[in-house]
Design a protein around this motif. Structure first.
Motif, PDB file in Angstrom:
ATOM      1  N   LYS A  93     -43.629  26.894 -66.641  1.00  0.00           N
ATOM      2  CA  LYS A  93     -44.026  28.062 -68.329  1.00  0.00           C
ATOM      3  C   LYS A  93     -42.729  28.291 -68.865  1.00  0.00           C
ATOM      4  N   ALA A  94     -42.119  29.508 -68.255  1.00  0.00           N
ATOM      5  CA  ALA A  94     -41.301  29.969 -68.502  1.00  0.00           C
ATOM      6  C   ALA A  94     -39.866  28.994 -68.796  1.00  0.00           C
ATOM      7  N   GLU A  95     -39.644  28.248 -67.799  1.00  0.00           N
ATOM      8  CA  GLU A  95     -38.536  27.733 -68.109  1.00  0.00           C
ATOM      9  C   GLU A  95     -38.628  26.833 -69.495  1.00  0.00           C
ATOM     10  N   MET A  96     -39.960  26.519 -70.104  1.00  0.00           N
ATOM     11  CA  MET A  96     -41.003  25.821 -71.046  1.00  0.00           C
ATOM     12  C   MET A  96     -40.563  26.873 -72.199  1.00  0.00           C
ATOM     13  N   ILE A  97     -40.640  27.792 -72.162  1.00  0.00           N
ATOM     14  CA  ILE A  97     -40.426  28.758 -73.475  1.00  0.00           C
ATOM     15  C   ILE A  97     -38.807  29.478 -73.686  1.00  0.00           C
ATOM     16  N   ALA A  98     -38.369  29.209 -72.414  1.00  0.00           N
ATOM     17  CA  ALA A  98     -37.227  29.956 -72.777  1.00  0.00           C
ATOM     18  C   ALA A  98     -36.308  28.270 -73.274  1.00  0.00           C
ATOM     19  N   ARG A  99     -36.739  27.149 -72.615  1.00  0.00           N
ATOM     20  CA  ARG A  99     -35.961  26.468 -73.656  1.00  0.00           C
ATOM     21  C   ARG A  99     -36.623  26.227 -74.557  1.00  0.00           C
ATOM     22  N   SER A 100     -37.554  26.429 -75.125  1.00  0.00           N
ATOM     23  CA  SER A 100     -38.443  26.401 -76.420  1.00  0.00           C
ATOM     24  C   SER A 100     -37.428  27.318 -76.999  1.00  0.00           C
ATOM     25  N   ILE A 101     -37.208  28.622 -76.999  1.00  0.00           N
ATOM     26  CA  ILE A 101     -35.991  29.320 -77.999  1.00  0.00           C
ATOM     27  C   ILE A 101     -34.905  29.068 -78.062  1.00  0.00           C
ATOM     28  N   ALA A 102     -34.202  28.231 -76.863  1.00  0.00           N
ATOM     29  CA  ALA A 102     -32.897  27.960 -76.538  1.00  0.00           C
ATOM     30  C   ALA A 102     -32.759  26.978 -77.963  1.00  0.00           C
ATOM     31  N   PHE A 103     -33.961  26.587 -78.440  1.00  0.00           N
ATOM     32  CA  PHE A 103     -33.677  24.859 -79.429  1.00  0.00           C
ATOM     33  C   PHE A 103     -34.404  25.779 -80.969  1.00  0.00           C
ATOM     34  N   GLY A 104     -33.553  26.734 -80.285  1.00  0.00           N
ATOM     35  CA  GLY A 104     -34.796  27.847 -82.074  1.00  0.00           C
ATOM     36  C   GLY A 104     -36.588  28.297 -82.373  1.00  0.00           C
ATOM     37  N   ALA A 105     -37.327  28.177 -81.640  1.00  0.00           N
ATOM     38  CA  ALA A 105     -38.221  28.851 -81.882  1.00  0.00           C
ATOM     39  C   ALA A 105     -38.414  30.698 -81.792  1.00  0.00           C
ATOM     40  N   ARG A 106     -39.085  31.013 -82.516  1.00  0.00           N
ATOM     41  CA  ARG A 106     -39.250  31.884 -82.614  1.00  0.00           C
ATOM     42  C   ARG A 106     -40.469  32.739 -82.506  1.00  0.00           C
ATOM     43  N   ARG A 107     -41.716  32.195 -82.781  1.00  0.00           N
ATOM     44  CA  ARG A 107     -43.054  32.592 -82.882  1.00  0.00           C
ATOM     45  C   ARG A 107     -43.629  31.088 -81.463  1.00  0.00           C
ATOM     46  N   ILE A 108     -44.070  32.001 -80.530  1.00  0.00           N
ATOM     47  CA  ILE A 108     -44.587  30.989 -79.202  1.00  0.00           C
ATOM     48  C   ILE A 108     -45.482  31.634 -79.079  1.00  0.00           C
ATOM     49  N   GLU A 138     -48.701  36.942 -65.327  1.00  0.00           N
ATOM     50  CA  GLU A 138     -47.397  37.453 -64.724  1.00  0.00           C
ATOM     51  C   GLU A 138     -46.778  36.623 -65.606  1.00  0.00           C
ATOM     52  N   LEU A 139     -47.295  35.669 -66.448  1.00  0.00           N
ATOM     53  CA  LEU A 139     -46.103  35.185 -66.888  1.00  0.00           C
ATOM     54  C   LEU A 139     -45.551  35.471 -68.294  1.00  0.00           C
ATOM     55  N   VAL A 140     -46.125  36.115 -69.018  1.00  0.00           N
ATOM     56  CA  VAL A 140     -45.170  37.068 -69.911  1.00  0.00           C
ATOM     57  C   VAL A 140     -44.609  37.890 -69.252  1.00  0.00           C
ATOM     58  N   ALA A 141     -44.717  39.059 -68.492  1.00  0.00           N
ATOM     59  CA  ALA A 141     -43.453  39.721 -67.421  1.00  0.00           C
ATOM     60  C   ALA A 141     -41.962  39.153 -66.869  1.00  0.00           C
ATOM     61  N   MET A 142     -42.645  37.299 -67.558  1.00  0.00           N
ATOM     62  CA  MET A 142     -41.830  36.651 -66.956  1.00  0.00           C
ATOM     63  C   MET A 142     -40.410  36.733 -68.026  1.00  0.00           C
ATOM     64  N   LEU A 143     -41.186  36.475 -68.826  1.00  0.00           N
ATOM     65  CA  LEU A 143     -40.369  35.758 -70.308  1.00  0.00           C
ATOM     66  C   LEU A 143     -38.927  37.055 -70.427  1.00  0.00           C
ATOM     67  N   LYS A 164     -54.539  18.377 -65.946  1.00  0.00           N
ATOM     68  CA  LYS A 164     -55.581  18.202 -65.114  1.00  0.00           C
ATOM     69  C   LYS A 164     -54.475  18.807 -63.564  1.00  0.00           C
ATOM     70  N   VAL A 165     -53.399  18.517 -63.823  1.00  0.00           N
ATOM     71  CA  VAL A 165     -52.363  18.999 -63.259  1.00  0.00           C
ATOM     72  C   VAL A 165     -52.006  20.209 -63.377  1.00  0.00           C
ATOM     73  N   LEU A 166     -51.422  21.523 -62.416  1.00  0.00           N
ATOM     74  CA  LEU A 166     -51.735  22.620 -62.640  1.00  0.00           C
ATOM     75  C   LEU A 166     -50.028  22.635 -62.890  1.00  0.00           C
ATOM     76  N   VAL A 167     -49.167  23.623 -64.034  1.00  0.00           N
ATOM     77  CA  VAL A 167     -48.323  23.924 -64.484  1.00  0.00           C
ATOM     78  C   VAL A 167     -47.774  25.196 -63.303  1.00  0.00           C
ATOM     79  N   SER A 168     -46.689  25.605 -62.290  1.00  0.00           N
ATOM     80  CA  SER A 168     -46.677  26.483 -62.222  1.00  0.00           C
ATOM     81  C   SER A 168     -46.158  27.426 -63.552  1.00  0.00           C
ATOM     82  N   LEU A 169     -46.278  28.329 -62.714  1.00  0.00           N
ATOM     83  CA  LEU A 169     -45.533  29.901 -63.773  1.00  0.00           C
ATOM     84  C   LEU A 169     -43.916  29.495 -64.127  1.00  0.00           C
ATOM     85  N   GLU A 170     -43.483  29.452 -62.803  1.00  0.00           N
ATOM     86  CA  GLU A 170     -41.965  29.038 -63.234  1.00  0.00           C
ATOM     87  C   GLU A 170     -41.810  28.054 -64.299  1.00  0.00           C
TER      88      GLU A 170
END
Length: 233
Positions: A25-40, A59-64, A17-23
């Motif tokens: 989300k981008a940090e979440m994805i970056a951390r997932s990559i750091a933890f070894g995720a390769r398809r997200i 816009e999120l895709v452009a930030m990744l 219910k609480v909107l998560v900012s694009l920033e």
């Protein structure tokens, strides 16, 4: 080898219910990559009025960060969504069809058979655009409106989808009702039906059977498993 697809940025967040900012989300994805995720699965290209949490996926895709060893997946429900995903620079389109008419009509305004046709078209068009394409059969293990879903129907859907040559076909326990015995039977049937196309599974742990279902699915022949923030989708 079993491949893990991280779906947290989309499935893990879309109903919050609480909107998560694009920033964030981008940090979440970056951390997932750091933890070894390769398809997200980074988000969905849908009407933001219907799914506010997914607004701004373009816009999120452009930030990744762009990496040759990381694949970003965008969930798309129709050709318009695919066009947006391609323009945003997504690596792979994830199409969705639904195993029952009632759920399909409420979710996508289509019958189950129509959703298979649309999903197949999305996969074909993504491949034609030089991108990856895969498809998920939603409510494969049970429907909130129609109850049990016949395995023969899901297998027939998978066979039809296989004609579009998707990267994989996923079976989603959308409402978290699958049992290990049912998972074993359905995964084996779909694996046998679609030949060399890998079968992917997506479970929810709503009844504390998610981990057991994932284990059984892999033993039955599934080769890809969805995960969310280190847990199940």
């Amino acid at each position: 080898m079993i491949e893990i697809v991280e779906v947290g940025p989309r499935d893990g967040l879309q109903n919050e219910k609480v909107l998560v900012s694009l920033e964030d989300k981008a940090e979440m994805i970056a951390r997932s990559i750091a933890f070894g995720a390769r398809r997200i699965e980074v988000g969905s290209f849908v009407n933001p009025k219907k799914v506010p949490q997914m607004a701004g996926t373009d816009e999120l895709v452009a930030m990744l960060p762009r990496r040759d060893d990381v694949t970003y997946i965008g969930l798309v429900m129709n050709q318009r969504g695919l066009d947006r995903a391609l323009e945003a620079g997504i690596d792979e389109a994830g199409a969705v069809c639904v195993a029952t008419d009632t759920f399909a009509m409420r979710n996508q305004g289509q019958t189950s058979d129509q959703s298979v046709m649309v999903a197949s078209g999305i996969v074909r068009n993504a491949i034609a655009a030089g991108k990856g394409g895969q498809v998920t059969i939603g409510a494969a293990f049970g429907c909130p409106f129609e109850g049990e879903v016949a395995h023969t129907h899901v297998v027939a859907m998978a066979r039809k989808l296989a004609e579009a040559s998707p990267r994989e076909i996923a079976l989603a326990d959308t409402i978290g009702v699958a049992s290990p015995g049912e998972v074993d039977a359905l995964v084996r049937a779909v694996v046998a039906a679609v030949g060399p196309i890998p079968v992917r599974v997506h479970f929810h742990n709503t009844r504390n059977t998610g981990l057991a279902n994932a284990w059984i699915a892999v033993a039955a022949g599934a080769r890809v498993v969805d995960a969310s923030l280190g847990g199940l989708g």
